[in-house]
Design a protein around this motif. Structure first.
Motif, PDB file in Angstrom:
ATOM      1  N   HIS A   1      37.093  42.079  42.560  1.00  0.00           N
ATOM      2  CA  HIS A   1      37.982  43.142  43.193  1.00  0.00           C
ATOM      3  C   HIS A   1      37.774  43.476  44.485  1.00  0.00           C
ATOM      4  CE1 HIS A   1      34.911  46.393  43.678  1.00  0.00           C
ATOM      5  NE2 HIS A   1      34.312  45.550  43.201  1.00  0.00           N
ATOM      6  N   ASP A   2      36.935  42.737  44.923  1.00  0.00           N
ATOM      7  CA  ASP A   2      36.542  42.660  46.553  1.00  0.00           C
ATOM      8  C   ASP A   2      37.370  41.932  47.625  1.00  0.00           C
ATOM      9  OD1 ASP A   2      34.620  44.900  46.265  1.00  0.00           O
ATOM     10  OD2 ASP A   2      33.385  43.668  45.357  1.00  0.00           O
TER      11      ASP A   2
ATOM     12  N   SER B   1      37.028  46.322  38.319  1.00  0.00           N
ATOM     13  CA  SER B   1      36.166  45.911  39.241  1.00  0.00           C
ATOM     14  C   SER B   1      35.036  44.929  38.912  1.00  0.00           C
ATOM     15  CB  SER B   1      35.228  47.371  39.623  1.00  0.00           C
ATOM     16  OG  SER B   1      35.969  48.231  40.001  1.00  0.00           O
TER      17      SER B   1
ATOM     18  N   VAL C   1      35.704  50.425  36.404  1.00  0.00           N
ATOM     19  CA  VAL C   1      35.955  50.513  37.566  1.00  0.00           C
ATOM     20  C   VAL C   1      35.208  51.248  38.372  1.00  0.00           C
ATOM     21  CG1 VAL C   1      38.070  51.450  38.812  1.00  0.00           C
ATOM     22  CG2 VAL C   1      38.415  50.665  36.584  1.00  0.00           C
TER      23      VAL C   1
ATOM     24  N   ASN D   1      36.337  50.323  44.753  1.00  0.00           N
ATOM     25  CA  ASN D   1      37.652  49.660  44.873  1.00  0.00           C
ATOM     26  C   ASN D   1      38.636  50.400  45.494  1.00  0.00           C
ATOM     27  OD1 ASN D   1      39.201  47.594  43.931  1.00  0.00           O
ATOM     28  ND2 ASN D   1      38.762  47.837  41.717  1.00  0.00           N
TER      29      ASN D   1
END
Length: 402
Positions: free
Chosen positions: A121-122, A167, A177, A181
């Motif tokens: 998610h990064d 995430s 999550v 995020n």
């Protein structure tokens, strides 16, 4: 992904937002702080040239262990890989040292493949802090394509039932999550502006709305992790991973939220995000456990305060966020935010936090805390502390027209 075009009227409405009406606030940067920043930028230039010598061609700097004198580096898939090129480029934007741009271009060549990474998610951290910064300085079609592919990859992690971007990958029954995020949504807003495809925008807004609903406590502190049921969207757990305890306020997580909701207001002009950012700021700045120098303990509820470790990374993120948020809010709050950002810059510029030349592995700042419960990256330099410190200084200079 379904392509939905944003009507031109939407963009015209965004341009007549209250943000511009609120820029009447007059901020007066201190000449002494501006001089300190100029010196910091020169020192950071030299430090990052030194840092470049500490890594192998395919490596990204991660941290430095002062007790052993050893560097710890990563591959391009580590969530922090975008901060090194991002800081090089931010410094280049300030001092136009071509050696920094050359190194940034080199390492972004290693990073580029992550545009297709759908297991993280990064991608906002990784790709927008690097290629996004490069594209702001010198727009190129190849940068734009990499960023668009990154936004598409990030969007694959969105679950409409949950209303969030996942995430961390975990067992099938978990949909994890984290508050961090919120920092990756800026990439999606960029993608909508660039393409007119509102799908990215809608994902970002939906994620933020779900985060307000489930991540925040009544006093506007944030949980670190929410575990959702992927099939129903129901909340299964509220907990921490990197904080002191499930119900504690992990300092960097609070800073991520502050920064993220400030971006949400900038990009949407929706007042509920401004309210959220202001409430988070007040939780932080009115917290009895925030030290006078504004460098937070690694967790606001650590049991060994005032002997708990400070976290320079959380402070740098806070400073950068506050120096943007002050542009959008009422006069009294705006002055408080501006002065707090200024205080953090002054504190981080002291020898306690700012490393001497060719020490600290080449990192600018000392004394950050990565993952205390896991016993990793404790009281060490971190790339994102440097990135947001440089960004905060840039934003402060902007008030002086520099």
């Amino acid at each position: 992904m379904k392509i939905t075009k944003i009507l031109p009227v939407v963009f015209s409405l965004l341009l007549v937002s209250p943000v511009f009406a609120q820029q009447k606030n007059t901020f007066k940067p201190q000449k002494a702080v501006l001089n300190t920043i100029s010196a910091n930028i020169m020192d950071a230039d030299a430090q990052y040239k030194y840092l470049a010598k500490q890594i192998k061609p395919e490596e990204f700097p991660k941290t430095f262990h002062p007790e052993t004198g050893k560097m710890e580096n990563s591959n391009s898939g580590w969530w922090c890989s975008g901060f090194y090129p991002g800081t090089l480029l931010e410094l280049y934007g300030q001092n136009h040292d071509e050696a920094l741009k050359t190194e940034a271009d080199r390492i972004m060549g290693v990073l580029a493949k992550e545009q297709f990474n759908t297991h993280t998610h990064d991608l906002g951290f990784m790709m927008y802090c690097s290629f996004g910064t490069a594209n702001k300085l010198q727009p190129k079609p190849e940068y734009k394509q990499i960023l668009l592919n990154s936004a598409k990859s990030l969007s694959t992690r969105f679950n409409p039932t949950v209303g969030c971007i996942k995430s961390w990958d975990s067992k099938k029954s978990d949909f994890l999550v984290i508050i961090d995020n919120m920092m990756n949504l800026e990439l999606l807003f960029w993608a909508t502006r660039e393409t007119g495809d509102s799908s990215f925008y809608k994902i970002a807004v939906t994620h933020a709305n779900t985060t307000i609903k489930n991540h925040y406590r009544p006093g506007f502190s944030s949980y670190h992790v929410i575990n959702y049921n992927a099939e129903t969207g129901a909340v299964q757990e509220k907990k921490t991973a990197q904080g002191f305890a499930n119900e504690s306020a992990w300092a960097r997580g609070q800073a991520w939220g502050l920064y993220g909701f400030t971006v949400m207001y900038r990009e949407t002009k929706d007042k509920k995000y401004l309210d959220q950012a202001n409430n988070i700021a007040k939780f932080l700045l009115n917290n009895p456990n925030l030290p006078a120098d504004k460098i937070p303990y690694w967790d606001f509820n650590a049991t060994n305060i005032p002997n708990a470790l400070r976290d320079a990374s959380a402070a740098a993120i806070m400073a950068s966020a506050l120096l943007e948020l002050c542009r959008y809010t009422g006069k009294t709050d705006a002055q408080t935010y501006f002065k707090t950002g200024e205080t953090i810059i002054k504190t981080l510029s002291l020898p306690t936090y700012k490393a001497k030349p060719e020490t600290n592995g080449g990192f600018i700042l000392q004394h950050s805390v990565g993952h205390f419960p896991a016993g990793t990256e404790i009281d060490v330099p971190l790339t994102y502390a440097d990135y947001y410190f440089v960004e905060a200084m840039e934003r402060y200079k902007g008030f002086a027209g520099k």
